[in-house]
Design a protein around this motif. Structure first.
Motif, short mmCIF file in Angstrom:
data_model
loop_
_atom_site.label_atom_id
_atom_site.label_comp_id
_atom_site.label_asym_id
_atom_site.label_seq_id
_atom_site.Cartn_x
_atom_site.Cartn_y
_atom_site.Cartn_z
N TYR A 1 13.52 -25.20 -9.39
CA TYR A 1 13.26 -26.51 -9.97
C TYR A 1 11.76 -26.71 -10.23
N VAL B 1 17.96 -28.60 -12.91
CA VAL B 1 17.04 -27.54 -12.46
C VAL B 1 15.60 -27.82 -12.89
N GLY B 2 15.31 -28.95 -13.50
CA GLY B 2 13.94 -29.24 -13.90
C GLY B 2 13.86 -30.34 -14.93
#
Length: 221
Positions: free
Chosen positions: A112, A208-209
């Motif tokens: 992340y 995830v980001g």
């Protein structure tokens, strides 16, 4: 005593010597009878011998040549000079070759982070099997690898992969030209549609980001 024939003849079967003894004449007569019997046997066996010869010819034509061909095939199949490999050796070699084949690359693990760019996100559009399939909504990046049938290449939402799909989902226009487009000027109804998709992705996929290329209001950074 031994009789010596005249003229220096020493052959015991010479007619001159045989003439001098009755026993010798009887022996000669017996041998002549034997020869006659042999000739009669041969004459009586002419048909039988002919049949045997014909049988041998037929056997050679029908059986000898095919057998010879089988021997030639066997000779060709036999490894020359002991250099050939037995079937079990060939299987072992195949197993070794398979064992040496390069394994498929391990799936890339995404850590992340909040500094993703559009260029980086594009690398995760499903065209590389070892990389996750990522979709961004409102700058939040989700791993949609579990539904490659939907978001992967050829899928109905394949155009969402590797891009921010906010404007496309809000307007339900999946044209590739709408990827990574600012969504801060969308209508209220489009905003509600986007809210629904936002909630759906948050409940189904892992974030995830975040993209640094978009602001929280949907403008391009």
């Amino acid at each position: 005593s031994t009789l010596h024939p005249p003229g220096g003849l020493t052959d015991p079967w010479h007619p001159v010597r045989l003439r001098d003894t009755g026993a010798s004449v009887s022996v000669l007569a017996g041998m002549s009878s034997v020869f006659e019997n042999v000739r009669e046997m041969v004459r009586g066996s002419e048909v039988t011998l002919g049949t045997v010869v014909l049988g041998l010819i037929v056997w050679r034509v029908l059986f000898h040549k095919p057998a010879q061909k089988e021997e030639e095939k066997a000779a060709k199949a036999k490894p020359a000079g002991g250099k050939g490999k037995r079937p079990d050796e060939k299987k072992a070699n195949v197993a070794r070759v398979v064992g040496q084949a390069p394994a498929e690359p391990e799936p890339e693990e995404i850590k992340y982070r909040e500094d993703w760019t559009f260029a980086e996100l594009k690398e995760y559009n499903g065209t590389k099997p070892n990389r996750p399939l990522l979709v961004s909504i409102r700058g939040q990046i989700f791993d949609t690898s579990s539904r490659a049938d939907m978001y992967g290449p050829g899928g109905p939402y394949g155009s969402f992969a590797g891009v921010d799909a906010s404007f496309m989902l809000a307007t339900m226009n999946t044209e590739a030209t709408n990827a990574n487009k600012a969504y801060n000027a969308i209508s209220e109804s489009e905003k509600q549609s986007l809210d629904g998709w936002d909630s759906f992705f948050k409940g189904k996929y892992t974030c995830v980001g975040k993209l640094k290329s978009l602001t929280e209001t949907g403008a391009l950074a």
